[in-house]
Design an enzyme around this catalytic site. Structure first.
Site, PDB file in Angstrom:
ATOM      1  CE  LYS A 200      -3.459   2.397   2.751  1.00 51.02           C
ATOM      2  NZ  LYS A 200      -4.414   2.354   3.856  1.00 51.02           N
ATOM      3  CD  GLU A 206       9.137  -6.060   7.238  1.00 53.58           C
ATOM      4  OE1 GLU A 206       8.859  -4.946   6.735  1.00 53.58           O
ATOM      5  OE2 GLU A 206       8.873  -6.357   8.409  1.00 53.58           O
ATOM      6  CE  LYS A 511       5.724  -0.669   9.838  1.00 49.77           C
ATOM      7  NZ  LYS A 511       4.837   0.127   9.007  1.00 49.77           N
TER       8      LYS A 511
HETATM    9  O1  F6P Z   1       2.313  -3.953   9.858  1.00 52.59           O
HETATM   10  C1  F6P Z   1       1.692  -2.760   9.569  1.00 52.59           C
HETATM   11  C2  F6P Z   1       1.198  -2.688   8.174  1.00 52.59           C
HETATM   12  O2  F6P Z   1       1.006  -1.346   7.889  1.00 52.59           O
HETATM   13  C3  F6P Z   1      -0.078  -3.469   7.919  1.00 52.59           C
HETATM   14  O3  F6P Z   1      -1.210  -2.824   8.351  1.00 52.59           O
HETATM   15  C4  F6P Z   1      -0.002  -3.629   6.455  1.00 52.59           C
HETATM   16  O4  F6P Z   1      -0.900  -4.591   6.004  1.00 52.59           O
HETATM   17  C5  F6P Z   1       1.445  -4.021   6.292  1.00 52.59           C
HETATM   18  O5  F6P Z   1       2.123  -3.221   7.232  1.00 52.59           O
HETATM   19  C6  F6P Z   1       2.022  -3.846   4.920  1.00 52.59           C
HETATM   20  O6  F6P Z   1       1.999  -2.512   4.529  1.00 52.59           O
HETATM   21  P1  F6P Z   1       2.190  -2.100   3.012  1.00 52.59           P
HETATM   22  O7  F6P Z   1       1.096  -2.712   2.236  1.00 52.59           O
HETATM   23  O8  F6P Z   1       2.131  -0.606   3.016  1.00 52.59           O
HETATM   24  O9  F6P Z   1       3.534  -2.606   2.565  1.00 52.59           O
END
Ligand code: F6P
Length: 545
Positions: A200, A206, A511
């Protein structure tokens, strides 16, 4: 669009006080076995019909009065008005000032908020998915994402394995531990592989690390035309472009990560089951949305489940809930639900930031049955904690094998699966008295003394609650409805608790500290680690030595 509607916190209602009194008088000592004797219509009155899902709640520690007080609680808290505000696009995610509109992603064209945007992207995602399914030589799809950008698509693709395009293998890489990516890359060839970078934010450590490494590997192994082999699903189209990805499917900040499998994040699902399958998944969820939006509180399955969750957490003080899908294909459902429920409702302050005087999200955990029976069910039956269990059963099994004899054998195995699920729920409820245990021992040929000695070990307290969902068959449509059911249930308990179920600040501190510690891992043994607590410094020293 209505202005933001704030629900009333559960503990500030008359219904809460009524529930407290009811719990002391009838709840604490409630006996399920007696309840069935007292009320022969209990199964009928505590069964619920929702799209694709039948739910038996009769083996729960509730009676008609409990259900009445809980329905009063939902009304007094304003769950329905809060639901309507969410569905209409109010910014109910107050700490981030965002609307919460995953339901808009499964609304038909020209219905509900952001229809043009939603259907524009959906059409593009599905058209692309179809081209990928038809692409000669493509054999592997690797989704690189974590949390909501991994668990939903992974759970659904595995659940719908029977509907997946033959010849295409799906891989999900999430962990920053390179072993996750390396084990997948060892099995694929650049020319045969499509990488989907799903994030998102397109900043998640990661995912970015795995995507960078995948790109390095791709080029080093003779891969060409990155634009054909890497695509992205993200709200951050610019960052994806900077990464070198030209084909990006966007979505919006009003889609929470754990609610995003219906958006472009669902691309691996669309490739796996095709455009028509994906539309079925959406249609199943939409049917549940309509039920949630219109059924009266007393018959509204997600609302009823959310209410019972609060009853268990705050009155019975059960700390966890076990999910046992009796379907191997749903092996990732518990992991998906862990994020959905615990990231949504694992909060200790209300929407105004006031510390809550009551507990919120239970621990959600589980494994598919019957495997679970041979692992932790011992504790569910005879452990010192009561853990409500959720059984998910399918009338028809999904497994197929060529040949009549093999089909008959599989059908028998499916009957065994169902019998096991029903039996576990029955055993949890009925239990076994010391006398029954003794008699059983004697019947099994033990001496009276031996049967007596073992009786306390073979006694089951019973009266342990469970809910059973029955679905016809695991299909894109029924799975869509089931997931939406869980989403709205989590919404309901979060609304009653008065928390913001749509933020996740709890993951931020770790984080930030992780990013600060990373440079320390480049230090040499003996370098100064000033500023760190003694334990972290000691561990670092050990790791660097
Ligand atoms: O762990 C927190 C979080 O923001 C989750 O809510 C989300 O699903 C995940 O990290 C991955 O985030 P992104 O889709 O922004 O990489």
């Amino acid at each position: 669009m209505p202005t933001d509607f704030a629900p009333t916190r559960c503990d500030r209602t008359a219904a809460w006080a009524a529930l407290s009194g009811h719990f002391e008088a009838h709840g604490r000592g409630f006996d399920l076995r007696e309840a069935f004797v007292r009320d022969p219509a209990r199964f009928a009155s505590l069964s619920f019909e929702a799209p694709e899902v039948f739910a038996d709640l009769s083996k729960n520690l509730v009676d008609a009065a409990t259900m009445r007080f809980l329905a009063d609680l939902a009304r007094e808290c304003g769950v329905e008005a809060y639901r309507d505000a969410m569905l209409a696009g109010a910014a109910i995610n107050v700490t981030e000032g965002r609307a919460v509109l995953h339901t808009a992603l499964r609304a038909p064209r020209d219905v509900g908020p952001f229809s043009d945007e939603v259907h524009g992207v959906l059409d593009a995602v599905l058209a692309f998915a179809e081209t990928v399914r038809g692409r000669a030589g493509l054999r592997h799809v690797v989704n690189i994402g974590i949390g909501g950008s991994d668990l939903g698509p992974q759970m659904v693709v595995r659940a719908l394995a029977g509907f997946v395009q033959p010849g295409l293998a799906f891989h999900f890489v999430a962990n920053v531990d390179g072993a996750d990516l390396a084990s997948v890359l060892a099995r694929v060839e650049p020319a045969e592989t499509l990488f989907i970078v799903a994030s998102k934010t397109f900043t998640t450590q990661e995912t970015m690390a795995n995507a960078e490494t995948a790109k390095i590997w791709f080029l080093a192994h003779g891969g060409t035309r990155i634009e054909e082999h890497f695509v992205a699903a993200t709200t951050n189209v610019e960052a994806a472009a900077r990464f070198g990805i030209t084909r990006t499917f966007g979505f919006w900040d009003w889609v929470g990560g754990r609610y995003s499998l219906w958006s472009a994040i669902g691309l691996p699902i669309a490739i796996a089951i095709g455009a028509s399958g994906f539309r079925e998944l959406l249609a199943g969820a939409r049917a549940m949305d309509e039920h949630f939006a219109s059924a009266p509180v007393e018959k509204n399955l997600p609302i009823v489940l959310g209410l019972v969750d609060v009853w268990y957490r705050n009155f019975h003080r059960f700390t966890s809930r076990c999910v046992a899908p009796y379907a191997q294909a749903l092996q990732r459902l518990p992991a998906f639900l862990q994020q959905l429920e615990m990231e949504s409702n694992g909060k200790r302050v209300d929407r105004d930031g006031a510390v809550l005087p009551y507990a919120t999200s239970p621990v959600v955990w589980g494994e598919p049955g019957t495997n679970a029976q041979h692992a932790y069910f011992q504790m569910l039956h005879q452990g010192s904690d009561v853990v409500p269990v959720e059984f998910v059963l399918f009338k028809q099994g999904g497994a197929t094998l060529a040949g009549d004899a093999a089909s008959v054998a599989l059908a028998r195995q499916h009957r065994m699966l169902i019998a096991n699920g029903l039996a576990q729920a029955q055993a949890l409820m009925r239990g076994q008295t010391a006398r029954e245990a003794r008699e059983e021992g004697i019947l099994a040929g033990k001496s009276a003394a031996e049967a007596k000695r073992l009786a306390s070990h073979r006694t089951f307290p019973g009266n342990r609650p469970s809910t059973t969902f029955v679905l016809e068959r695991l299909t894109p449509r029924s799975l869509g409805a089931l997931i939406a059911l869980y989403e709205h249930r989590v919404f309901t308990s979060g609304a009653l608790w008065g928390i913001d179920s749509f933020d996740q600040w709890g993951v931020e501190l770790g984080k930030a500290l992780g990013s600060r510690l990373l440079p320390a891992l480049d230090l040499q043994a003996g370098d100064s680690v000033a500023g760190l607590d003694a334990s972290t410094a000691g561990l670092l020293g050990r790791l660097l030595s």
